[in-house]
Scaffold this active site. Structure first.
Site, PDB file in Angstrom:
ATOM      1  N   GLY A  12       0.827  -1.208   0.000  1.00 28.94           N
ATOM      2  CA  GLY A  12       0.000   0.000   0.000  1.00 28.94           C
ATOM      3  C   GLY A  12       0.860   1.256   0.000  1.00 28.94           C
ATOM      4  N   ALA A  13       1.994   1.177  -0.716  1.00 30.33           N
ATOM      5  CA  ALA A  13       2.999   2.249  -0.615  1.00 30.33           C
ATOM      6  C   ALA A  13       2.842   3.337  -1.671  1.00 30.33           C
ATOM      7  CB  ALA A  13       4.405   1.648  -0.697  1.00 30.33           C
ATOM      8  N   VAL A  63      -3.047  -7.478  -1.593  1.00 30.89           N
ATOM      9  CA  VAL A  63      -2.603  -8.306  -0.458  1.00 30.89           C
ATOM     10  C   VAL A  63      -3.632  -9.367  -0.070  1.00 30.89           C
ATOM     11  CG1 VAL A  63      -1.059  -6.528   0.481  1.00 30.89           C
ATOM     12  CG2 VAL A  63      -3.446  -6.636   1.277  1.00 30.89           C
ATOM     13  N   ASN A  89       1.476  -2.412   5.349  1.00 31.16           N
ATOM     14  CA  ASN A  89       0.805  -1.115   5.542  1.00 31.16           C
ATOM     15  C   ASN A  89      -0.551  -1.043   4.848  1.00 31.16           C
ATOM     16  OD1 ASN A  89       0.770   2.043   5.770  1.00 31.16           O
ATOM     17  ND2 ASN A  89       0.639   1.607   3.571  1.00 31.16           N
ATOM     18  N   SER A 141      -3.519  -0.030  14.358  1.00 29.24           N
ATOM     19  CA  SER A 141      -4.245   1.239  14.581  1.00 29.24           C
ATOM     20  C   SER A 141      -4.629   1.363  16.043  1.00 29.24           C
ATOM     21  CB  SER A 141      -5.513   1.274  13.725  1.00 29.24           C
ATOM     22  OG  SER A 141      -6.327   2.366  14.122  1.00 29.24           O
ATOM     23  N   TYR A 154     -13.063  -2.764  11.132  1.00 29.01           N
ATOM     24  CA  TYR A 154     -11.699  -2.207  11.136  1.00 29.01           C
ATOM     25  C   TYR A 154     -10.994  -2.489  12.468  1.00 29.01           C
ATOM     26  CZ  TYR A 154      -8.026   1.340  10.425  1.00 29.01           C
ATOM     27  OH  TYR A 154      -6.819   1.993  10.291  1.00 29.01           O
ATOM     28  N   ALA A 156     -11.662  -4.836  14.634  1.00 24.67           N
ATOM     29  CA  ALA A 156     -11.389  -6.284  14.760  1.00 24.67           C
ATOM     30  C   ALA A 156     -10.170  -6.665  13.920  1.00 24.67           C
ATOM     31  CB  ALA A 156     -12.618  -7.083  14.321  1.00 24.67           C
ATOM     32  N   LYS A 158      -7.628  -4.778  13.069  1.00 18.63           N
ATOM     33  CA  LYS A 158      -6.384  -4.221  13.612  1.00 18.63           C
ATOM     34  C   LYS A 158      -6.012  -4.884  14.936  1.00 18.63           C
ATOM     35  CE  LYS A 158      -5.448  -1.315  10.258  1.00 18.63           C
ATOM     36  NZ  LYS A 158      -4.268  -1.508   9.402  1.00 18.63           N
ATOM     37  N   ILE A 187      -4.164  10.172  11.654  1.00 20.08           N
ATOM     38  CA  ILE A 187      -3.074  10.733  10.849  1.00 20.08           C
ATOM     39  C   ILE A 187      -3.683  11.380   9.610  1.00 20.08           C
ATOM     40  CG2 ILE A 187      -0.910  10.166   9.641  1.00 20.08           C
ATOM     41  CD1 ILE A 187      -0.802   9.424  12.663  1.00 20.08           C
TER      42      ILE A 187
HETATM   43  P1  NAP Z   1      -4.476   5.353   2.156  1.00 25.20           P
HETATM   44  O1  NAP Z   1      -4.026   6.759   2.000  1.00 25.20           O
HETATM   45  O2  NAP Z   1      -5.837   4.956   1.724  1.00 25.20           O
HETATM   46  O3  NAP Z   1      -3.389   4.405   1.452  1.00 25.20           O
HETATM   47  C1  NAP Z   1      -3.523   3.003   1.463  1.00 25.20           C
HETATM   48  C2  NAP Z   1      -2.926   2.441   0.184  1.00 25.20           C
HETATM   49  O4  NAP Z   1      -3.157   1.014   0.199  1.00 25.20           O
HETATM   50  C3  NAP Z   1      -3.603   2.971  -1.080  1.00 25.20           C
HETATM   51  O5  NAP Z   1      -2.653   3.193  -2.092  1.00 25.20           O
HETATM   52  C4  NAP Z   1      -4.540   1.836  -1.468  1.00 25.20           C
HETATM   53  O6  NAP Z   1      -4.854   1.808  -2.849  1.00 25.20           O
HETATM   54  C5  NAP Z   1      -3.712   0.638  -1.063  1.00 25.20           C
HETATM   55  N1  NAP Z   1      -4.512  -0.568  -0.963  1.00 25.20           N
HETATM   56  C6  NAP Z   1      -5.833  -0.681  -0.648  1.00 25.20           C
HETATM   57  N2  NAP Z   1      -6.220  -1.966  -0.711  1.00 25.20           N
HETATM   58  C7  NAP Z   1      -5.120  -2.680  -1.050  1.00 25.20           C
HETATM   59  C8  NAP Z   1      -4.891  -4.068  -1.267  1.00 25.20           C
HETATM   60  N3  NAP Z   1      -5.864  -4.962  -1.184  1.00 25.20           N
HETATM   61  N4  NAP Z   1      -3.640  -4.463  -1.601  1.00 25.20           N
HETATM   62  C9  NAP Z   1      -2.648  -3.558  -1.721  1.00 25.20           C
HETATM   63  N5  NAP Z   1      -2.816  -2.246  -1.553  1.00 25.20           N
HETATM   64  C10 NAP Z   1      -4.036  -1.813  -1.203  1.00 25.20           C
HETATM   65  O7  NAP Z   1      -4.381   4.894   3.684  1.00 25.20           O
HETATM   66  P2  NAP Z   1      -3.434   5.425   4.869  1.00 25.20           P
HETATM   67  O8  NAP Z   1      -4.203   6.370   5.678  1.00 25.20           O
HETATM   68  O9  NAP Z   1      -2.110   5.819   4.321  1.00 25.20           O
HETATM   69  O10 NAP Z   1      -3.312   4.083   5.733  1.00 25.20           O
HETATM   70  C11 NAP Z   1      -2.185   3.208   5.656  1.00 25.20           C
HETATM   71  C12 NAP Z   1      -2.268   2.233   6.806  1.00 25.20           C
HETATM   72  O11 NAP Z   1      -2.275   2.933   8.050  1.00 25.20           O
HETATM   73  C13 NAP Z   1      -3.541   1.370   6.802  1.00 25.20           C
HETATM   74  O12 NAP Z   1      -3.239   0.073   7.224  1.00 25.20           O
HETATM   75  C14 NAP Z   1      -4.414   2.071   7.825  1.00 25.20           C
HETATM   76  O13 NAP Z   1      -5.361   1.195   8.385  1.00 25.20           O
HETATM   77  C15 NAP Z   1      -3.377   2.501   8.828  1.00 25.20           C
HETATM   78  N6  NAP Z   1      -3.802   3.606   9.697  1.00 25.20           N
HETATM   79  C16 NAP Z   1      -4.145   4.817   9.181  1.00 25.20           C
HETATM   80  C17 NAP Z   1      -4.533   5.829  10.045  1.00 25.20           C
HETATM   81  C18 NAP Z   1      -4.899   7.189   9.541  1.00 25.20           C
HETATM   82  O14 NAP Z   1      -5.324   8.004  10.370  1.00 25.20           O
HETATM   83  N7  NAP Z   1      -4.754   7.496   8.279  1.00 25.20           N
HETATM   84  C19 NAP Z   1      -4.606   5.581  11.409  1.00 25.20           C
HETATM   85  C20 NAP Z   1      -4.278   4.346  11.895  1.00 25.20           C
HETATM   86  C21 NAP Z   1      -3.855   3.365  11.020  1.00 25.20           C
HETATM   87  P3  NAP Z   1      -6.270   2.412  -3.385  1.00 25.20           P
HETATM   88  O15 NAP Z   1      -6.425   3.779  -2.776  1.00 25.20           O
HETATM   89  O16 NAP Z   1      -6.087   2.408  -4.840  1.00 25.20           O
HETATM   90  O17 NAP Z   1      -7.323   1.472  -2.891  1.00 25.20           O
END
Ligand code: NAP
Length: 246
Positions: A12-13, A63, A89, A141, A154, A156, A158, A187
């Site tokens: 997810g980078a 993934v 990620n 998370s 979500y 469950a 995490k 974030i």
């Molecule tokens: P994001 O901006 O939505 O980025 C996530 C990336 O993962 C996107 O490029 C997405 O692609 C990709 N993705 C989605 N489904 C996928 C799959 N099945 N296989 C591979 N890649 C996939 O999210 P983020 O906020 O950066 O979050 C990253 C991580 O941090 C996640 O695990 C999230 O749960 C965790 N997190 C985030 C926060 C927050 O506040 N943002 C807080 C706690 C934890 P598409 O957009 O094309 O679907």
């Protein structure tokens, strides 16, 4: 902290926190595999990282699809020769109150956020065990620790990632592989942009540091756990949440 000649695979980078982690690890000298469901965006991110001096590779990896993950990891091994660091990620949200939550929303979130970590970790752990070294960092998370209204699926997923992290840490420790989780709070990314302003303001009241975190805050903790400075740390959950949950 330097990661010269290390190879880091980050799922997810292509954007958000994963992209920030990729930039931080690349700046520390690592070569980066940008894995994402969106190959076009992953390729764009991989190109940008080259400017930081990193050798990069972009690969399509959903993934949740075990066979696709296994094939991708084979390709990575062929092209990059090894994987020293895995950052699980990739993650999604599909929020609704529990009572109204559709089975599809439950399954989609569990399949990507939890089974995804299983799929990628299993494919990579075997390489790391043979290498007798490696660092796995799972992005969990705060919601997996404290729950959140509207996020039964979500939270469950995490909480599951945290349990998986601790078991893997125990199983892989004899082979020199550490496994840790990071539990970010709220974030600033596309994921939290979706939260209505009034809900965000209520959240801010509960954050002692009175601000949302930046992707770079999560990336800095990832760099530490990926580096030799964290060699004696395994099975831990590092909270990056402005003090919201202690
Ligand atoms: P994001 O901006 O939505 O980025 C996530 C990336 O993962 C996107 O490029 C997405 O692609 C990709 N993705 C989605 N489904 C996928 C799959 N099945 N296989 C591979 N890649 C996939 O999210 P983020 O906020 O950066 O979050 C990253 C991580 O941090 C996640 O695990 C999230 O749960 C965790 N997190 C985030 C926060 C927050 O506040 N943002 C807080 C706690 C934890 P598409 O957009 O094309 O679907």
């Amino acid at each position: 902290m330097h990661l010269k000649d290390k190879v880091a695979l980050i799922t997810g980078a292509a954007q958000g926190i994963g992209k920030s982690i990729a930039e931080t690890l690349a700046s520390a000298g690592a070569n980066i595999v940008v894995a994402d469901i969106n190959l076009e965006l992953a390729a764009q991110t991989a190109d940008e990282l080259k400017k930081l001096g990193a050798k990069t590779m972009a690969i399509k990896m959903n993934v949740a699809e075990k066979t696709e993950v296994e094939n991708a990891v084979k390709q990575i091994k062929e092209q990059m020769e090894k994987i020293d660091i895995l950052v699980n990620n990739a993650g999604i949200t599909k929020d609704s109150l529990f009572i109204r939550m559709k089975k599809e929303a439950w399954d989609a979130v569990i399949n990507i956020n939890l089974t995804g970590v299983f799929n990628v970790s299993q494919a990579v752990a075997i390489l790391m065990m043979k290498q007798r070294s490696g660092k796995i960092i799972n992005i969990a998370s705060i919601v997996g620790e404290m729950g959140n209204v509207g996020q039964a699926n979500y939270s469950a997923s995490k909480a599951g990632v945290i349990g998986l992290t601790k078991t893997l840490a125990r199983e892989l420790a004899p082979r020199g592989v550490t496994v840790n989780a990071i539990a970010p709070g709220f974030i600033k990314t596309a994921m939290t942009d979706k939260i209505p302003e009034d809900v965000k303001n209520k959240m801010l009241e509960q954050i002692p540091l009175k601000k949302l975190g930046e992707p770079e805050d999560v990336a800095a903790a990832t760099l530490f756990l990926a580096s030799n400075a964290a060699d004696y740390i395994t099975g831990q959950v590092v909270n990056v949440n402005g003090g919201m949950y202690m």
